[in-house]
Design an enzyme around this catalytic site. Structure first.
Site, short mmCIF file in Angstrom:
data_model
loop_
_atom_site.label_atom_id
_atom_site.label_comp_id
_atom_site.label_asym_id
_atom_site.label_seq_id
_atom_site.Cartn_x
_atom_site.Cartn_y
_atom_site.Cartn_z
N HIS A 60 7.57 -2.52 -0.96
CA HIS A 60 7.27 -3.19 -2.22
C HIS A 60 5.77 -3.39 -2.46
O HIS A 60 5.32 -3.38 -3.59
CB HIS A 60 8.04 -4.51 -2.32
CG HIS A 60 9.48 -4.27 -2.62
ND1 HIS A 60 10.48 -4.51 -1.72
CD2 HIS A 60 10.07 -3.71 -3.69
CE1 HIS A 60 11.63 -4.15 -2.25
NE2 HIS A 60 11.41 -3.67 -3.44
N CYS A 84 15.82 5.03 -11.27
CA CYS A 84 14.57 4.27 -11.36
C CYS A 84 13.87 4.07 -10.01
O CYS A 84 12.98 3.26 -9.89
CB CYS A 84 14.81 2.92 -12.04
SG CYS A 84 15.95 1.85 -11.16
C1 PEP Z 1 15.26 0.82 -5.81
O1 PEP Z 1 15.80 0.21 -4.89
O2 PEP Z 1 15.23 2.06 -5.87
C2 PEP Z 1 14.65 0.10 -6.94
C3 PEP Z 1 14.28 0.73 -8.03
O3 PEP Z 1 14.43 -1.23 -6.83
P1 PEP Z 1 13.36 -1.91 -5.85
O4 PEP Z 1 12.41 -0.83 -5.41
O5 PEP Z 1 12.72 -3.00 -6.63
O6 PEP Z 1 14.22 -2.41 -4.73
#
Ligand code: PEP
Ligand code: MG
Length: 468
Positions: free
Chosen positions: A78, A391
């Site tokens: 993240h 996404c």
């Molecule tokens: C994912 O898990 O691919 C996502 C888009 O959400 P995050 O990266 O915020 O967990």
């Protein structure tokens, strides 16, 4: 402590490290927080650290911070996602970086190749000036494409959307020509705050986002906290496996007041407009139903109090927990749309921690296994007549985006800087040709660990710009 067999005790070493760092900071600059205050941070600052969470990065003055170098960290952690959103060049897995670099050293951080140059010589600096010029020319090419239709040569429309989460992201909608916001990570507002944001503050942000999107669709994801997304003001019990723990929708359903407050803010901000909301980390259909019920109750409340309602409400689920793969038809009957979170889906499917540099790159998302899963999701969504977007970070890389078009995706959401490169590749591509090549390749891959080489060769032969 590192030799402890109990992982809980071993993990406490990080706490001691953190304590030691804070103590040092306190001794050298008494009374100051972890991040230097704006006035202290030099222009064009680069932070070099052993590891960092996304919240800590947001402590730094964004107008001065240009680069981040970490000894740990991986591309889909993240902190890397937040760095990308802030347009900060970030590089992870630089062994002993904190030992190699002295405060004040000149440093080149190449976020594309993942390399750093400490105290670069004149030659290296000149080479980078050229590189930057070359990239600027590319940026110009991307800018020229901004208003061009987002479609392949054979006319397949491919929607390119933005991943966002902060006010600073909003100008990117216009700059990139994105079709809207495919993933608005609402937790970022909570992570940068020093106390739980009140409904009014949440509502103000959501309204600002909808205003900036100017009628383009925005998909808000409800709070996805837990795992490595820690809220400093929320006391959490230590968990042995936080990524598999009490997080996201689990927390929302167990603490409905928190979820209700957020939904209320979203519904109020969406008054008179189209509102799209999706839930993270859904593991079974009943969780989606329970969350949808809370939305319905909040709508009933709006009606009762004569508040303006959104003109339409679409509810969706993130597909990022593998158990959902076996409930897709049931889910798609109830959800208005789905969105594939390939970062978490990859981590859970391959049992490979996305934040652990040692294993995060071990398995390729371009493996037959993962592409089969993605292909299956796209097929089921198509059969149900429901929209599907991807996404996760893989949609942001041109080659991977071509593979995704090849297995049937027509909507991808990504960080702002990726829209140009992906669009440049897709406008030259032929979707039918990609499907005809990728689908059988994926179906018939006999034990191959990755199909990257084959897909790359195909793309290069067709003259597609797929280099990162
Ligand atoms: C994912 O898990 O691919 C996502 C888009 O959400 P995050 O990266 O915020 O967990
Ligand atoms: Mg996720």
């Amino acid at each position: 402590m590192q030799r402890q067999t109990d992982p809980y005790l071993r993990e406490r070493l990080h706490d001691l490290d953190d304590l030691a760092n804070r103590l040092l900071r306190e001794l050298t600059s008494p009374g100051k927080g972890m991040a230097p205050v704006a006035a202290e941070l030099p222009e064009n600052a680069i932070v070099v650290a052993r590891s960092m969470g996304p919240a800590a990065l947001l402590d730094y003055d964004r107008t001065k911070l240009r680069g981040l170098v970490l000894e740990e960290g991986s591309a889909s952690s993240h902190v890397a996602i937040v760095a990308r959103a802030l347009n900060i060049a970030a590089v992870g897995q630089i062994e002993n970086a904190t030992g190699l670099v002295e405060p004040g050293d000149a440093l080149i951080v190449d976020g594309v190749s993942g390399e750093i140059h400490v105290r670069p010589t004149g030659d290296v600096e000149r080479a980078y000036v050229d590189k930057v010029r070359f990239r600027a020319r590319k940026q110009e090419q991307y800018r020229a494409l901004r208003n061009a239709p987002s479609a392949t040569r054979d006319g397949a429309q491919v929607k390119l959307l933005l991943n966002a989460g902060l006010l600073v992201d909003l100008p990117h909608i216009k700059e990139t020509g994105a079709a809207g916001i495919g993933l608005f990570r609402t937790e970022l507002q909570f992570m940068v705050a020093s106390s739980m944001p009140k409904t009014a503050a949440q509502q103000a942000l959501y309204r600002a986002v909808l205003d900036a999107a100017d009628e383009k669709p925005v998909t808000f994801r409800t709070l996805d906290v837990g795992g490595d997304k820690i809220l400093p003001y929320m006391q959490a019990e230590p968990e042995e496996n936080p990524a598999l723990g009490w997080r996201a929708i689990r927390l929302g359903l167990d603490r409905p007041a928190l979820m209700r407050t957020q939904l209320r803010a979203l519904l109020n901000a969406g008054g008179g407009r189209d509102l799209r909301v999706m839930f993270p980390m859904v593991a079974c259909v009943s969780e989606f139903e329970a969350a949808s019920d809370i939305v319905q109750r909040e709508i009933a409340r709006l009606i009762k109090h004569d508040h303006p309602q959104p003109s339409s409400i679409a509810l969706g689920a993130m597909v990022e927990v593998p158990s959902l793969l076996f409930q897709l038809d049931e889910l798609l009957k109830r959800a208005d749309f789905i969105s594939v979170g390939s970062n978490d889906l990859m981590q859970f499917l391959f049992a490979s921690d996305r934040g652990n540099a040692r294993v995060s790159g071990r398995f390729d998302p371009m493996s037959p296994a993962f592409l089969r899963v993605l292909s299956h999701i796209a097929d089921r969504a198509k059969a149900a007549g429901k929209p599907v977007t991807l996404c996760g970070e893989i949609g942001a890389r041109p080659l991977e985006a071509m593979a995704l078009i090849g297995v049937g995706y027509r909507s991808l959401s990504m960080s702002p800087a990726s829209i140009g490169p992906v669009k440049a590749a897709l406008v030259e591509a032929d979707a039918a040709e990609l499907e005809a090549f990728v689908k059988p390749l994926v179906a018939n891959a006999d034990g191959a660990a990755s199909l990257r080489g084959a897909i790359e060769e195909f793309a290069v032969k067709r003259g597609l710009q797929v280099a990162p």
